[in-house]
Design a protein around this motif. Structure first.
Motif, short mmCIF file in Angstrom:
data_model
loop_
_atom_site.label_atom_id
_atom_site.label_comp_id
_atom_site.label_asym_id
_atom_site.label_seq_id
_atom_site.Cartn_x
_atom_site.Cartn_y
_atom_site.Cartn_z
N GLY A 51 3.64 -1.26 0.19
CA GLY A 51 2.20 -1.50 0.15
C GLY A 51 1.84 -2.92 0.58
N LEU A 52 2.62 -3.89 0.12
CA LEU A 52 2.38 -5.28 0.53
C LEU A 52 2.62 -5.46 2.02
CD1 LEU A 52 3.92 -7.25 -2.46
CD2 LEU A 52 1.50 -6.94 -1.91
N HIS A 53 3.63 -4.78 2.54
CA HIS A 53 3.90 -4.84 3.98
C HIS A 53 2.72 -4.25 4.77
CE1 HIS A 53 5.95 -4.60 7.80
NE2 HIS A 53 5.62 -3.32 7.86
N GLU A 54 2.24 -3.10 4.33
CA GLU A 54 1.10 -2.46 5.02
C GLU A 54 -0.13 -3.36 4.96
OE1 GLU A 54 1.07 0.30 6.85
OE2 GLU A 54 3.20 0.65 6.47
N GLN A 55 -0.33 -4.00 3.84
CA GLN A 55 -1.46 -4.92 3.69
C GLN A 55 -1.33 -6.09 4.67
OE1 GLN A 55 -1.67 -7.30 0.06
NE2 GLN A 55 -3.77 -6.54 -0.19
N ALA A 56 -0.12 -6.60 4.81
CA ALA A 56 0.11 -7.75 5.68
C ALA A 56 -0.17 -7.43 7.15
CB ALA A 56 1.55 -8.24 5.52
N ILE A 57 0.04 -6.17 7.54
CA ILE A 57 -0.21 -5.82 8.94
C ILE A 57 -1.60 -5.22 9.14
CG2 ILE A 57 2.23 -5.60 9.53
CD1 ILE A 57 1.98 -2.57 9.32
N GLY A 58 -2.41 -5.26 8.08
CA GLY A 58 -3.80 -4.85 8.21
C GLY A 58 -4.12 -3.40 7.92
N HIS A 59 -3.18 -2.67 7.38
CA HIS A 59 -3.42 -1.27 7.02
C HIS A 59 -3.82 -1.20 5.55
CE1 HIS A 59 -0.33 -0.27 10.40
NE2 HIS A 59 -1.52 -0.54 10.89
N ASN A 60 -5.04 -1.61 5.27
CA ASN A 60 -5.47 -1.76 3.88
C ASN A 60 -5.57 -0.45 3.12
OD1 ASN A 60 -5.55 -4.54 4.07
ND2 ASN A 60 -7.65 -4.54 4.81
N GLU A 61 -6.02 0.61 3.77
CA GLU A 61 -6.13 1.90 3.07
C GLU A 61 -4.76 2.42 2.67
OE1 GLU A 61 -8.57 4.80 5.04
OE2 GLU A 61 -10.19 3.35 5.35
N GLU A 62 -3.80 2.32 3.57
CA GLU A 62 -2.44 2.75 3.27
C GLU A 62 -1.82 1.86 2.19
OE1 GLU A 62 1.15 5.03 3.59
OE2 GLU A 62 -0.98 5.39 3.86
N ALA A 63 -2.10 0.57 2.26
CA ALA A 63 -1.61 -0.36 1.25
C ALA A 63 -2.15 0.01 -0.13
CB ALA A 63 -2.01 -1.78 1.60
N ASP A 64 -3.44 0.28 -0.20
CA ASP A 64 -4.04 0.67 -1.49
C ASP A 64 -3.43 1.95 -2.02
OD1 ASP A 64 -5.71 -1.53 -1.39
OD2 ASP A 64 -7.48 -0.40 -0.74
N ARG A 65 -3.23 2.92 -1.13
CA ARG A 65 -2.64 4.20 -1.55
C ARG A 65 -1.25 3.99 -2.13
NH1 ARG A 65 0.80 7.88 -0.25
NH2 ARG A 65 1.53 6.88 1.65
N LEU A 66 -0.44 3.20 -1.44
CA LEU A 66 0.94 2.97 -1.90
C LEU A 66 0.97 2.19 -3.21
CD1 LEU A 66 2.50 2.11 1.55
CD2 LEU A 66 3.09 4.09 0.12
N LEU A 67 0.12 1.18 -3.32
CA LEU A 67 0.11 0.38 -4.54
C LEU A 67 -0.40 1.18 -5.74
CD1 LEU A 67 -1.03 -2.99 -2.99
CD2 LEU A 67 1.17 -2.54 -4.09
N ILE A 68 -1.38 2.03 -5.52
CA ILE A 68 -1.87 2.89 -6.60
C ILE A 68 -0.79 3.87 -7.04
CG2 ILE A 68 -3.48 4.78 -7.13
CD1 ILE A 68 -5.56 3.20 -5.40
N GLN A 69 -0.11 4.45 -6.07
CA GLN A 69 0.97 5.39 -6.38
C GLN A 69 2.08 4.68 -7.17
OE1 GLN A 69 2.53 7.32 -2.91
NE2 GLN A 69 4.01 8.54 -4.06
#
Length: 94
Positions: free
Chosen positions: A26-44
């Motif tokens: 999730g942090l990796h996805e956030q770093a590359i700008g994929h905020n929706e995917e980052a949120d989904r992974l972090l929530i999971q």
């Protein structure tokens, strides 16, 4: 009884490891700008093991300098608070 306790401890470790992997991804996805995917992974990850997620976030924050920020975000903040002064026509003082 001891085997059951050991089995539960093993399951807890597996879940913590899974939550940790999801949080890191999730942090990796956030770093590359994929905020929706980052949120989904972090929530999971949070649903699986909140403490494992908290540990990943603490490690992530500890690895960054206190003033480390994305420059574009910092620029936006400054622009919002202190708009750029645009040069106008020169005025003669006289």
């Amino acid at each position: 009884m001891a085997n059951r306790t050991q089995d539960q401890a093993g399951v807890d470790l597996d879940l913590a490891a899974q939550a940790r992997r999801l949080a890191e991804q999730g942090l990796h996805e956030q770093a590359i700008g994929h905020n929706e995917e980052a949120d989904r992974l972090l929530i999971q990850a949070q649903e699986i093991d909140p403490e494992a997620v908290a540990e990943v976030l603490r490690e992530h924050d500890a690895a960054r300098a206190p003033d480390a920020r994305l420059q574009s975000t910092a620029d936006q903040d400054v622009e919002r608070v202190l708009p750029r002064i645009k040069p106008g026509p020169e005025q003669s003082s006289g």
